[in-house]
Design an enzyme around this catalytic site. Structure first.
Site, PDB file in Angstrom:
ATOM      1  CE  LYS A 194       5.345  -0.134  -5.697  1.00 47.34           C
ATOM      2  NZ  LYS A 194       6.083  -1.114  -4.899  1.00 47.34           N
ATOM      3  CE  LYS A 247       6.075  -1.582  -9.332  1.00 49.06           C
ATOM      4  NZ  LYS A 247       6.412  -2.152  -8.064  1.00 49.06           N
TER       5      LYS A 247
HETATM    6  C1  PBG Z   1       7.101  -4.436  -3.571  1.00 47.44           C
HETATM    7  C2  PBG Z   1       6.898  -4.412  -5.041  1.00 47.44           C
HETATM    8  C3  PBG Z   1       5.726  -4.597  -5.785  1.00 47.44           C
HETATM    9  C4  PBG Z   1       6.105  -4.607  -7.125  1.00 47.44           C
HETATM   10  C5  PBG Z   1       7.486  -4.407  -7.162  1.00 47.44           C
HETATM   11  N1  PBG Z   1       7.959  -4.266  -5.872  1.00 47.44           N
HETATM   12  C6  PBG Z   1       4.335  -4.847  -5.356  1.00 47.44           C
HETATM   13  C7  PBG Z   1       3.542  -3.808  -4.689  1.00 47.44           C
HETATM   14  O1  PBG Z   1       3.967  -2.667  -4.537  1.00 47.44           O
HETATM   15  O2  PBG Z   1       2.457  -4.189  -4.264  1.00 47.44           O
HETATM   16  C8  PBG Z   1       5.185  -4.833  -8.286  1.00 47.44           C
HETATM   17  C9  PBG Z   1       5.822  -5.349  -9.507  1.00 47.44           C
HETATM   18  C10 PBG Z   1       4.897  -5.883 -10.536  1.00 47.44           C
HETATM   19  O3  PBG Z   1       3.665  -5.798 -10.459  1.00 47.44           O
HETATM   20  O4  PBG Z   1       5.435  -6.429 -11.508  1.00 47.44           O
HETATM   21  N2  PBG Z   1       6.517  -3.381  -2.886  1.00 47.44           N
END
Ligand code: PBG
Length: 327
Positions: A194, A247
């Site tokens: 991520k 992601k």
């Molecule tokens: C929680 C999380 C996030 C997303 C999914 N789980 C936000 C982040 O990491 O700031 C983002 C999902 C999206 O942008 O559609 N940590």
């Protein structure tokens, strides 16, 4: 012309193109994100994500029926709690928004696959994904809270838990807590690679989870890195992840391909909020054909090697697949 090879032969008719397609996409591979707001009754449109809604806990039937009507059988849940504190304690409250949402969904739809996002940023007053020591997120303190949160989701009946926090050792912490408490059958979908991405903007507005200070670069991955994504996936697999994830999706198709080639584990990709919002706004401006771009971008993620896709377009994509628009 004396041409032996004429690739256009296999592009000549729609049936031939369908026969020769290398990538086939199914509604079974699509996961729909749902936002539950503890303070809401009914449904409220999300301004930063046109076409998406916040749902109150009384709107469970509306949202799940909407998925099933399109042939979407998987969801991932995000919660907006009524109260936040510096330790994110409503994340593991057995009567918290997600725990109640899971119980309500499972009571009426036992076969609807419920995945829960496990993170603290929606639940902490400072908006970071873990417990702060000064201005730093403390890894090991956070693991305890994440494990407790995942356990409360499993106890509510979640089929899978999906840690999105990017703490080191998170999968091991969750697996240990789940197993010790009799939840050996609850799967872990790990957000393994991520990235610290600008594409999460509309989500953070929707979830009220933007960090109050600083950013997430101290825990999410540096977008410059490729080999590190392989290390992250390897660690999560060793710790017991059942499914790994990359992601965002669209700017990271190279990473998806590498992870698909390197690991024989189911691979999920998350087409994040900014990817969705870009298509929505370009089509609202009359610049692109929304439906075709939606299909082409989703297809590219599967062609890159993803086995499943989390997307705000899940319902429309399922419809497009069933209508034969995607093959
Ligand atoms: C929680 C999380 C996030 C997303 C999914 N789980 C936000 C982040 O990491 O700031 C983002 C999902 C999206 O942008 O559609 N940590």
């Amino acid at each position: 012309m004396d041409l032996i090879h004429r690739p256009r032969r296999l592009r000549r008719t729609d049936p031939i193109r369908r026969l020769c397609r290398e990538t086939r996409v199914s509604p079974d591979s699509l996961i729909y994100p749902i936002f539950f707001d503890e303070t809401l009754q009914g449904v409220r449109p999300i301004a930063s994500l046109p076409g998406q809604n916040h749902y109150g806990l009384d709107a469970v039937h509306q949202v799940v029926d909407g998925c099933l009507a399109h042939g979407v059988r998987h969801c991932i849940l995000f919660g907006l709690p009524a109260v936040k504190d510096d330790r994110g304690s409503s994340a593991y409250d057995e009567n918290g928004v997600i725990q109640r949402a899971v119980r309500a969904i499972k009571a009426s739809y036992p076969d609807f696959n419920v995945i829960t996002d496990v993170c603290l940023c929606e639940y902490t007053s400072h908006g970071h994904c873990g417990i702060l020591h000064g201005h730093e997120v403390d890894n090991d303190d956070t693991l305890e809270v994440l494990a407790r949160t995942a356990l409360s989701h499993a106890a509510a009946g979640a089929d899978m838990v999906a840690p999105s926090d990017m703490m080191d050792g998170h999968v091991a912490a969750l697996r240990g807590a789940l197993d010790q408490n009799g939840f050996q059958q609850t799967s872990i979908m790990a957000y393994s690679a991520k990235y610290a991405s600008a594409f999460y903007g509309p989500f953070r507005t929707a979830a009220g989870s933007a960090p109050a200070f600083g950013d997430r670069r101290g825990y999410q991955m540096d977008p410059h890195n490729r080999k590190e994504a392989l290390r992250e996936c390897k660690l999560d697999i060793r710790e017991g992840a059942d499914i790994i994830m990359v992601k965002p999706a669209l700017s990271y198709l190279d990473i998806i391909r590498e992870c698909a080639d390197n690991f024989n584990y189911p691979l999920c990709a998350y087409s994040v909020s900014g990817e969705y919002a870009m298509i929505k706004s370009a089509s609202a401006a009359g610049l692109i054909d929304e439906r075709r771009v939606m299909c082409e971008t989703a297809l590219s993620v599967f062609r890159a090697g993803a086995d499943m896709l989390i997307t705000y377009y899940a319902k429309e994509l399922a419809g497009a697949i069933q209508a034969g628009e995607m093959g």
